[in-house]
Design a protein around this motif. Structure first.
Motif, PDB file in Angstrom:
ATOM      1  N   MET A   1       0.757  -1.068   0.126  1.00 39.88           N
ATOM      2  CA  MET A   1       0.148  -0.095  -0.076  1.00 39.88           C
ATOM      3  C   MET A   1       0.886   0.872  -0.031  1.00 39.88           C
ATOM      4  SD  MET A   1      -2.954   0.958   2.853  1.00 39.88           S
ATOM      5  CE  MET A   1      -3.803  -0.531   2.527  1.00 39.88           C
ATOM      6  N   LYS A   2       0.628   2.342  -1.105  1.00 43.19           N
ATOM      7  CA  LYS A   2       1.379   3.385  -1.196  1.00 43.19           C
ATOM      8  C   LYS A   2       1.185   4.281   0.106  1.00 43.19           C
ATOM      9  CE  LYS A   2       3.280   2.130  -4.941  1.00 43.19           C
ATOM     10  NZ  LYS A   2       4.556   1.969  -4.858  1.00 43.19           N
ATOM     11  N   PHE A   3       1.842   5.205   0.419  1.00 45.42           N
ATOM     12  CA  PHE A   3       1.900   6.363   1.587  1.00 45.42           C
ATOM     13  C   PHE A   3       0.557   7.008   1.723  1.00 45.42           C
ATOM     14  CE2 PHE A   3       2.619   9.869   4.183  1.00 45.42           C
ATOM     15  CZ  PHE A   3       3.300   9.251   5.138  1.00 45.42           C
ATOM     16  N   ALA A   4       0.199   7.515   0.510  1.00 51.16           N
ATOM     17  CA  ALA A   4      -1.122   8.571   0.516  1.00 51.16           C
ATOM     18  C   ALA A   4      -2.118   7.639   1.012  1.00 51.16           C
ATOM     19  CB  ALA A   4      -1.197   9.075  -0.595  1.00 51.16           C
ATOM     20  N   THR A   5      -2.121   6.272   0.596  1.00 50.49           N
ATOM     21  CA  THR A   5      -3.337   5.158   0.778  1.00 50.49           C
ATOM     22  C   THR A   5      -3.248   4.913   2.356  1.00 50.49           C
ATOM     23  OG1 THR A   5      -3.264   4.734  -1.495  1.00 50.49           O
ATOM     24  CG2 THR A   5      -4.384   3.296   0.079  1.00 50.49           C
ATOM     25  N   LYS A   6      -2.025   4.769   2.834  1.00 48.81           N
ATOM     26  CA  LYS A   6      -1.927   4.377   4.221  1.00 48.81           C
ATOM     27  C   LYS A   6      -2.268   5.758   5.044  1.00 48.81           C
ATOM     28  CE  LYS A   6       2.568   2.717   4.070  1.00 48.81           C
ATOM     29  NZ  LYS A   6       3.599   2.170   4.475  1.00 48.81           N
ATOM     30  N   ALA A   7      -2.016   6.906   4.873  1.00 49.61           N
ATOM     31  CA  ALA A   7      -2.269   7.965   5.623  1.00 49.61           C
ATOM     32  C   ALA A   7      -3.793   7.961   5.666  1.00 49.61           C
ATOM     33  CB  ALA A   7      -1.721   9.120   4.933  1.00 49.61           C
ATOM     34  N   VAL A   8      -4.657   7.736   4.715  1.00 49.92           N
ATOM     35  CA  VAL A   8      -5.995   7.834   4.651  1.00 49.92           C
ATOM     36  C   VAL A   8      -6.709   6.647   5.272  1.00 49.92           C
ATOM     37  CG1 VAL A   8      -8.187   8.138   3.354  1.00 49.92           C
ATOM     38  CG2 VAL A   8      -6.094   9.204   2.627  1.00 49.92           C
ATOM     39  N   HIS A   9      -6.127   5.509   5.249  1.00 50.09           N
ATOM     40  CA  HIS A   9      -6.937   4.453   5.693  1.00 50.09           C
ATOM     41  C   HIS A   9      -6.338   3.481   6.581  1.00 50.09           C
ATOM     42  CE1 HIS A   9      -9.776   4.476   2.386  1.00 50.09           C
ATOM     43  NE2 HIS A   9      -8.850   4.778   1.516  1.00 50.09           N
ATOM     44  N   ALA A  10      -5.139   3.577   6.874  1.00 53.47           N
ATOM     45  CA  ALA A  10      -4.338   2.695   8.111  1.00 53.47           C
ATOM     46  C   ALA A  10      -5.082   2.856   9.372  1.00 53.47           C
ATOM     47  CB  ALA A  10      -2.838   3.028   7.930  1.00 53.47           C
ATOM     48  N   GLY A  11      -5.371   2.026  10.226  1.00 53.32           N
ATOM     49  CA  GLY A  11      -5.899   2.077  11.418  1.00 53.32           C
ATOM     50  C   GLY A  11      -7.359   2.600  11.491  1.00 53.32           C
ATOM     51  N   VAL A  12      -8.054   2.970  10.477  1.00 54.25           N
ATOM     52  CA  VAL A  12      -9.263   3.502  10.477  1.00 54.25           C
ATOM     53  C   VAL A  12     -10.401   2.394  10.154  1.00 54.25           C
ATOM     54  CG1 VAL A  12     -10.917   5.204   9.665  1.00 54.25           C
ATOM     55  CG2 VAL A  12      -8.422   5.721  10.266  1.00 54.25           C
ATOM     56  N   HIS A  13     -11.053   2.204  10.826  1.00 56.52           N
ATOM     57  CA  HIS A  13     -12.098   1.005  10.075  1.00 56.52           C
ATOM     58  C   HIS A  13     -13.369   1.265  10.751  1.00 56.52           C
ATOM     59  CE1 HIS A  13      -8.559  -1.760  10.199  1.00 56.52           C
ATOM     60  NE2 HIS A  13      -8.473  -1.254  11.238  1.00 56.52           N
ATOM     61  N   PRO A  14     -14.462   1.221   9.760  1.00 56.90           N
ATOM     62  CA  PRO A  14     -15.921   1.632  10.163  1.00 56.90           C
ATOM     63  C   PRO A  14     -16.350   1.250  11.542  1.00 56.90           C
ATOM     64  CG  PRO A  14     -16.038   0.517   8.118  1.00 56.90           C
ATOM     65  CD  PRO A  14     -14.509   0.307   8.525  1.00 56.90           C
ATOM     66  N   ASP A  15     -16.902   1.830  12.189  1.00 56.47           N
ATOM     67  CA  ASP A  15     -17.460   1.901  13.716  1.00 56.47           C
ATOM     68  C   ASP A  15     -18.481   0.858  13.598  1.00 56.47           C
ATOM     69  OD1 ASP A  15     -18.014   2.383  16.165  1.00 56.47           O
ATOM     70  OD2 ASP A  15     -19.885   3.236  15.578  1.00 56.47           O
ATOM     71  N   PRO A  16     -18.295  -0.359  14.381  1.00 54.86           N
ATOM     72  CA  PRO A  16     -19.070  -1.752  14.359  1.00 54.86           C
ATOM     73  C   PRO A  16     -20.437  -1.260  14.856  1.00 54.86           C
ATOM     74  CG  PRO A  16     -17.495  -1.708  16.247  1.00 54.86           C
ATOM     75  CD  PRO A  16     -16.963  -0.542  15.484  1.00 54.86           C
ATOM     76  N   ALA A  17     -20.529  -0.227  15.408  1.00 55.97           N
ATOM     77  CA  ALA A  17     -21.897   0.007  16.028  1.00 55.97           C
ATOM     78  C   ALA A  17     -22.833   0.678  15.180  1.00 55.97           C
ATOM     79  CB  ALA A  17     -21.900   0.823  17.434  1.00 55.97           C
ATOM     80  N   THR A  18     -22.067   1.532  14.171  1.00 53.93           N
ATOM     81  CA  THR A  18     -23.097   2.664  13.637  1.00 53.93           C
ATOM     82  C   THR A  18     -22.581   2.568  11.998  1.00 53.93           C
ATOM     83  OG1 THR A  18     -21.579   4.362  14.025  1.00 53.93           O
ATOM     84  CG2 THR A  18     -23.309   4.332  15.300  1.00 53.93           C
ATOM     85  N   GLY A  19     -21.212   2.100  11.684  1.00 56.65           N
ATOM     86  CA  GLY A  19     -20.819   2.200  10.499  1.00 56.65           C
ATOM     87  C   GLY A  19     -20.228   3.454  10.103  1.00 56.65           C
ATOM     88  N   ALA A  20     -20.003   4.228  11.145  1.00 60.01           N
ATOM     89  CA  ALA A  20     -19.311   5.623  10.942  1.00 60.01           C
ATOM     90  C   ALA A  20     -17.859   5.524  10.265  1.00 60.01           C
ATOM     91  CB  ALA A  20     -19.078   6.388  12.236  1.00 60.01           C
ATOM     92  N   ILE A  21     -17.626   6.220   9.125  1.00 56.13           N
ATOM     93  CA  ILE A  21     -16.479   5.967   8.577  1.00 56.13           C
ATOM     94  C   ILE A  21     -15.195   6.711   9.283  1.00 56.13           C
ATOM     95  CG2 ILE A  21     -16.498   8.302   7.159  1.00 56.13           C
ATOM     96  CD1 ILE A  21     -15.465   6.491   4.678  1.00 56.13           C
ATOM     97  N   MET A  22     -15.529   7.555  10.007  1.00 59.86           N
ATOM     98  CA  MET A  22     -14.189   8.118  11.105  1.00 59.86           C
ATOM     99  C   MET A  22     -14.292   7.434  12.703  1.00 59.86           C
ATOM    100  SD  MET A  22     -12.050  10.016  10.007  1.00 59.86           S
ATOM    101  CE  MET A  22     -11.431  10.704  11.389  1.00 59.86           C
ATOM    102  N   THR A  23     -13.267   7.024  12.822  1.00 61.28           N
ATOM    103  CA  THR A  23     -13.126   6.531  14.164  1.00 61.28           C
ATOM    104  C   THR A  23     -13.788   7.312  15.319  1.00 61.28           C
ATOM    105  OG1 THR A  23     -11.179   5.362  13.598  1.00 61.28           O
ATOM    106  CG2 THR A  23     -11.634   5.577  15.986  1.00 61.28           C
TER     107      THR A  23
END
Length: 379
Positions: A1-23
């Motif tokens: 995975m390239k740097f810019a993609t990691k910066a946006v996505h790494a560590g961030v997963h949809p909230d299991p309760a609501t699906g919120a895209i931001m942690t």
């Protein structure tokens, strides 16, 4: 995975309760357990918090590391590294380094029997000559604060590895966008997250990243036991900041190049410190180990007059006179009386840090406006 993609996505997963895209900001101190000791990975927020966990995963990813740990400040992160040492141990550190690092080394840990040697690291030979049987840690910055010296990280790491010595690299000025010390052999990467990683001058935080599982366990033990952890709101802000790190750093570097070249030809300027200039010491090393040359620029006036330097600082308008660096807005500072005041004058002068030195953190504003501000302050 390239740097810019990691910066946006790494560590961030949809909230299991609501699906919120931001942690979410998990503003909680404790967590309900099903039975004593049986929980879902979280028991108390000093130990771990979901917002902090996401940030730690993100930081590890962008530094090409396996384990990330966040702290209440950059110095809190530094403090935890030093807790790996014991009385009688010795540390070799670059002689041009952040004043707060020098202060915690000499003002706090020396009294516990740890000895610090501050040496130029322009060549690996200088470091190797200082190593003895008590050397346990080599600590360096590159580029350094505030003179922007560039250290050959890979070669210093090779010297340390041959002697089985722990290494820590403060990567605050470069950020993982420009270089990755773990890839060059470092054991620990240190960040003042307050600066470029947060990027908006609205939070204070530090971080450590490592690939060594045993070392990560030791650092995490101190993180939990000593408790200097950031709150979830700050973690949320940094997670947001990291998403734009590639865009911001690209603009910081572009603007710094224009500023450095302008200052370098100005008749009132004595010397400009920026790794991208061909005459900069170790410019070739910077080209090899960095992807660009960063957003920090330092300079002196030709007459080397402290009063004249202070007058320039007071006349600058877009460059706000303030502590810190790495925000989207441009800042200017006087290291001798601000960020490096804790280093004795005679020690500062040994490294070449003159009382007339001005340090710029070049922001992402329009280049023409930045140059106009410098022009009116220097005239």
């Amino acid at each position: 995975m390239k740097f810019a993609t990691k910066a946006v996505h790494a560590g961030v997963h949809p909230d299991p309760a609501t699906g919120a895209i931001m942690t979410p900001i998990y503003q909680t101190s404790t967590y309900v357990q099903e039975s004593p000791g049986k929980h879902k990975g979280y028991e108390y927020s000093r130990t771990l918090n979901p917002t902090r966990a996401a940030l730690q995963e993100s930081l590890a990813a962008i530094e090409n590391g396996r384990f990330g740990l966040c702290f209440a400040s950059g110095l809190a992160a530094t403090d935890v590294v030093l807790k790996l040492l014991k009385s009688g141990d010795e540390v070799i550190a670059s002689n041009d380094l952040y004043g707060g690092t020098y202060r915690i080394f000499t003002g706090v840990y020396e009294k516990y029997g740890i000895k610090f040697h501050f040496v130029p690291m322009d060549t690996p030979d200088r470091v190797e000559a200082m190593i003895n049987e008590r050397t346990r840690l080599i600590w360096l910055e590159s580029p350094t604060n505030p003179l922007l010296h560039v250290i050959d990280i890979k070669k210093i790491m090779e010297v340390a590895k041959a002697k089985n010595i722990l290494t820590a690299v403060d990567n605050t000025f470069a950020t993982p966008y420009l270089q990755n010390p773990l890839d060059m052999g470092a054991d620990i990467v240190v960040h003042s997250v307050t600066k470029y990683l947060g990027g908006h001058s609205d939070t204070v935080m530090g971080a450590l990243v490592t690939n060594n599982e045993k070392l990560a366990e030791q650092l995490a033990y101190f993180q939990n036991s000593c408790g200097a952890v950031p709150g979830p709101q700050d973690c949320f802000l940094v997670l947001r900041g990291i998403k734009t790190l590639p865009l911001r750093m690209a603009q910081h570097c572009k603007n710094a190049k224009v500023v450095a070249e302008y200052l370098n030809q100005h008749p009132k300027i004595g010397r400009v410190y920026w790794p991208g200039l061909k005459e900069h010491p170790n410019h070739e090393i910077a080209k090899q180990q960095m992807r660009d040359f960063g957003g920090m620029v330092s300079f002196t006036l030709k007459d080397d007059c402290v009063e004249a330097a202070i007058e320039v600082l007071e006349r600058l308008k877009l460059f706000a006179l303030a502590e810190s660096l790495g925000g989207v807005e441009s800042l200017c500072g006087h290291p001798a009386s601000m960020t490096h005041a804790s280093i004795p004058k005679e020690e500062r002068e040994k490294t070449g840090l003159k009382d007339s030195l001005i340090r710029l953190s070049v922001g992402i504003e329009d280049q023409e406006d930045l140059i106009a501000d410098l022009a009116q302050a220097l005239d």
